[in-house]
Write a protein that holds these residues in place. Sequence first.
Motif, PDB file in Angstrom:
ATOM      1  N   GLU A  91       0.907  -1.275   0.240  1.00  0.00           N
ATOM      2  CA  GLU A  91       0.127   0.108   0.248  1.00  0.00           C
ATOM      3  C   GLU A  91       0.665   1.477  -0.511  1.00  0.00           C
ATOM      4  O   GLU A  91       0.378   2.404  -0.806  1.00  0.00           O
ATOM      5  N   THR A  92       2.285   1.105   0.212  1.00  0.00           N
ATOM      6  CA  THR A  92       2.659   2.718   0.592  1.00  0.00           C
ATOM      7  C   THR A  92       3.772   2.457  -0.720  1.00  0.00           C
ATOM      8  O   THR A  92       5.104   2.988   0.271  1.00  0.00           O
ATOM      9  N   LYS A  93       4.325   1.884  -1.236  1.00  0.00           N
ATOM     10  CA  LYS A  93       5.040   1.500  -2.224  1.00  0.00           C
ATOM     11  C   LYS A  93       5.421   2.581  -3.107  1.00  0.00           C
ATOM     12  O   LYS A  93       4.066   2.833  -3.140  1.00  0.00           O
ATOM     13  N   LEU A  94       6.474   2.840  -3.897  1.00  0.00           N
ATOM     14  CA  LEU A  94       6.557   4.132  -4.452  1.00  0.00           C
ATOM     15  C   LEU A  94       6.179   3.929  -5.790  1.00  0.00           C
ATOM     16  O   LEU A  94       5.806   4.763  -6.571  1.00  0.00           O
ATOM     17  N   GLY A  95       5.811   2.487  -5.933  1.00  0.00           N
ATOM     18  CA  GLY A  95       5.854   2.585  -7.345  1.00  0.00           C
ATOM     19  C   GLY A  95       7.175   2.198  -8.494  1.00  0.00           C
ATOM     20  O   GLY A  95       8.014   2.576  -8.129  1.00  0.00           O
ATOM     21  N   ALA A  96       7.427   1.429  -9.116  1.00  0.00           N
ATOM     22  CA  ALA A  96       8.129   1.328 -10.305  1.00  0.00           C
ATOM     23  C   ALA A  96       9.187   2.581 -10.152  1.00  0.00           C
ATOM     24  O   ALA A  96       9.995   2.500 -10.570  1.00  0.00           O
ATOM     25  N   VAL A  97       8.334   3.732 -11.371  1.00  0.00           N
ATOM     26  CA  VAL A  97       8.722   4.641 -11.736  1.00  0.00           C
ATOM     27  C   VAL A  97       9.566   5.367 -10.611  1.00  0.00           C
ATOM     28  O   VAL A  97      10.145   6.223 -10.695  1.00  0.00           O
ATOM     29  N   GLY A  98       8.787   5.586  -9.348  1.00  0.00           N
ATOM     30  CA  GLY A  98       8.949   6.526  -7.964  1.00  0.00           C
ATOM     31  C   GLY A  98       9.996   5.186  -7.811  1.00  0.00           C
ATOM     32  O   GLY A  98      10.960   6.395  -7.575  1.00  0.00           O
ATOM     33  N   ASP A  99      10.687   4.347  -7.905  1.00  0.00           N
ATOM     34  CA  ASP A  99      11.405   3.752  -7.337  1.00  0.00           C
ATOM     35  C   ASP A  99      12.985   3.824  -7.900  1.00  0.00           C
ATOM     36  O   ASP A  99      13.933   4.522  -8.023  1.00  0.00           O
ATOM     37  N   ILE A 100      12.523   4.302  -9.505  1.00  0.00           N
ATOM     38  CA  ILE A 100      13.656   4.300 -10.680  1.00  0.00           C
ATOM     39  C   ILE A 100      14.314   6.489 -10.317  1.00  0.00           C
ATOM     40  O   ILE A 100      15.061   6.614 -10.155  1.00  0.00           O
ATOM     41  N   GLN A 101      12.937   6.541 -10.230  1.00  0.00           N
ATOM     42  CA  GLN A 101      13.296   8.306  -9.361  1.00  0.00           C
ATOM     43  C   GLN A 101      13.893   8.407  -8.076  1.00  0.00           C
ATOM     44  O   GLN A 101      15.165   9.276  -8.211  1.00  0.00           O
ATOM     45  N   PHE A 102      13.133   7.664  -7.556  1.00  0.00           N
ATOM     46  CA  PHE A 102      14.316   7.528  -6.402  1.00  0.00           C
ATOM     47  C   PHE A 102      15.998   7.005  -5.979  1.00  0.00           C
ATOM     48  O   PHE A 102      16.717   8.132  -5.524  1.00  0.00           O
ATOM     49  N   VAL A 103      16.114   6.270  -7.209  1.00  0.00           N
ATOM     50  CA  VAL A 103      17.478   5.607  -7.153  1.00  0.00           C
ATOM     51  C   VAL A 103      18.529   6.883  -8.374  1.00  0.00           C
ATOM     52  O   VAL A 103      19.645   7.218  -7.377  1.00  0.00           O
ATOM     53  N   ILE A 104      17.569   8.017  -8.332  1.00  0.00           N
ATOM     54  CA  ILE A 104      18.369   8.731  -9.440  1.00  0.00           C
ATOM     55  C   ILE A 104      19.191   9.479  -9.022  1.00  0.00           C
ATOM     56  O   ILE A 104      19.853  10.358  -8.583  1.00  0.00           O
ATOM     57  N   ASP A 105      17.802  10.070  -7.532  1.00  0.00           N
ATOM     58  CA  ASP A 105      17.933  11.242  -7.079  1.00  0.00           C
ATOM     59  C   ASP A 105      19.165  10.638  -6.297  1.00  0.00           C
ATOM     60  O   ASP A 105      20.325  10.884  -5.229  1.00  0.00           O
ATOM     61  N   GLN A 106      19.035   9.713  -5.166  1.00  0.00           N
ATOM     62  CA  GLN A 106      20.276   8.794  -3.977  1.00  0.00           C
ATOM     63  C   GLN A 106      21.377   8.798  -4.931  1.00  0.00           C
ATOM     64  O   GLN A 106      22.371   8.678  -4.697  1.00  0.00           O
ATOM     65  N   ALA A 107      21.558   8.277  -6.400  1.00  0.00           N
ATOM     66  CA  ALA A 107      22.854   8.030  -6.319  1.00  0.00           C
ATOM     67  C   ALA A 107      23.414   9.339  -7.576  1.00  0.00           C
ATOM     68  O   ALA A 107      24.832   8.680  -8.218  1.00  0.00           O
ATOM     69  N   LYS A 108      22.539  10.221  -7.461  1.00  0.00           N
ATOM     70  CA  LYS A 108      22.485  11.534  -8.679  1.00  0.00           C
ATOM     71  C   LYS A 108      23.422  10.581  -9.665  1.00  0.00           C
ATOM     72  O   LYS A 108      24.095  10.954 -10.244  1.00  0.00           O
ATOM     73  N   LEU A 109      22.551  10.055 -10.787  1.00  0.00           N
ATOM     74  CA  LEU A 109      22.707   9.409 -11.801  1.00  0.00           C
ATOM     75  C   LEU A 109      22.312  10.630 -13.341  1.00  0.00           C
ATOM     76  O   LEU A 109      21.679  11.002 -13.262  1.00  0.00           O
ATOM     77  N   ASP A 110      23.633  10.485 -13.925  1.00  0.00           N
ATOM     78  CA  ASP A 110      23.545  11.158 -15.113  1.00  0.00           C
ATOM     79  C   ASP A 110      24.249  10.386 -15.979  1.00  0.00           C
ATOM     80  O   ASP A 110      25.195  11.443 -16.770  1.00  0.00           O
ATOM     81  N   ASP A 111      22.976   9.867 -16.610  1.00  0.00           N
ATOM     82  CA  ASP A 111      24.222   8.755 -17.672  1.00  0.00           C
ATOM     83  C   ASP A 111      23.245   7.773 -18.317  1.00  0.00           C
ATOM     84  O   ASP A 111      21.703   8.229 -17.362  1.00  0.00           O
ATOM     85  N   SER A 205       0.769   7.741 -13.190  1.00  0.00           N
ATOM     86  CA  SER A 205       1.282   6.679 -12.556  1.00  0.00           C
ATOM     87  C   SER A 205       2.734   6.671 -11.679  1.00  0.00           C
ATOM     88  O   SER A 205       3.628   6.829 -13.348  1.00  0.00           O
ATOM     89  N   PRO A 206       3.238   6.401 -10.949  1.00  0.00           N
ATOM     90  CA  PRO A 206       3.606   5.809 -10.768  1.00  0.00           C
ATOM     91  C   PRO A 206       4.350   4.783 -10.320  1.00  0.00           C
ATOM     92  O   PRO A 206       5.554   4.053 -10.132  1.00  0.00           O
ATOM     93  N   ASP A 207       3.552   3.524 -11.166  1.00  0.00           N
ATOM     94  CA  ASP A 207       3.299   2.384 -10.764  1.00  0.00           C
ATOM     95  C   ASP A 207       3.998   1.722 -12.025  1.00  0.00           C
ATOM     96  O   ASP A 207       5.052   1.780 -11.454  1.00  0.00           O
ATOM     97  N   ALA A 208       3.626   1.157 -12.780  1.00  0.00           N
ATOM     98  CA  ALA A 208       4.061   0.002 -13.559  1.00  0.00           C
ATOM     99  C   ALA A 208       4.888   0.593 -14.314  1.00  0.00           C
ATOM    100  O   ALA A 208       5.015   1.786 -15.270  1.00  0.00           O
ATOM    101  N   PRO A 209       6.053   0.293 -14.832  1.00  0.00           N
ATOM    102  CA  PRO A 209       6.934   0.731 -15.491  1.00  0.00           C
ATOM    103  C   PRO A 209       6.812   0.910 -16.976  1.00  0.00           C
ATOM    104  O   PRO A 209       7.129   1.913 -17.482  1.00  0.00           O
ATOM    105  N   GLY A 210       5.736   0.436 -17.434  1.00  0.00           N
ATOM    106  CA  GLY A 210       5.704   1.330 -18.664  1.00  0.00           C
ATOM    107  C   GLY A 210       5.106   1.708 -19.138  1.00  0.00           C
ATOM    108  O   GLY A 210       4.619   2.959 -20.201  1.00  0.00           O
ATOM    109  N   HIS A 211       4.047   3.022 -17.897  1.00  0.00           N
ATOM    110  CA  HIS A 211       3.921   3.965 -17.726  1.00  0.00           C
ATOM    111  C   HIS A 211       4.345   4.794 -18.465  1.00  0.00           C
ATOM    112  O   HIS A 211       3.779   5.984 -18.858  1.00  0.00           O
TER     113      HIS A 211
END
Length: 250
Positions: A91-111, A205-211
């Motif tokens: 119920e509280t999950k970030l969703g797949a797209v939310g998790d992508i952004q989470f890692v981009i922010d945390q790891a400072k990805l630019d590639d 939608s932050p859920d399914a990565p296909g969105h």
Amino acid sequence: MKAIILAAGYATRLYPLTKNFPKALLPIADKPIINYLLDELETLPELNQVHVVSNHRFIGHFESWLSELNQAKRYERLHIQVWDDGTSNDETKLGAVGDIQFVIDQAKLDDELLVAAADNFFTFPLIQFYNDFKSHQCDTLCAARMTDLNSLRRMAVATLDENRKVLNLEEKPEQPKSDIAVYALYLYRRDTLPLIRTYLAEGNSPDAPGHLPEWLYHRREVRAFLFEGECIDIGTPESYQETCRRFQKP
């Protein structure tokens, strides 16, 4: 090139197998599912970081798994790191797209970025997907033809032109417009990464990565790579047992 492996889901369809254990670490032929993906990622010449994002409930399992890999000096070139997205239930999950952004922010990805679901179990060489992306430098989806209508309804479905440019893409359509199913395996250009934040900021939608590519193809060219082989959906205890039976060691 960097990679994000999405492993923060709860795989409720696989209960009781995944009630207290992450789906990506379930073994097939004595090897965790995620390791098969890492075997293929290791073949990509420019890939030098892999970020595995888990939830808080299962992060300990992934930390133990990574510790074992490090002790065995496996996949050292990939510089694997695991991330806890802080969520504890479906119920509280970030969703797949939310998790992508989470890692981009945390790891400072630019590639350039490869995104893959941790439970991808496929039988084609990933280098083919990588080479196709490199040849045209467009955001690229991994897809295959699928004839079963009920299976198509559970996927993102694409319509392509003669150059495999995406003309239409719909996540889990009731009436699929083609037989081309898109799997949770994507390659994105470096300049696409800021658009992920825009996508989320617009309330999509932050859920399914296909969105995300469903939104993206309206804004820039997106192509599909059509693979030959299998990408197996291990969604139920029965399908997991069948996959284990098929791929067991002699």
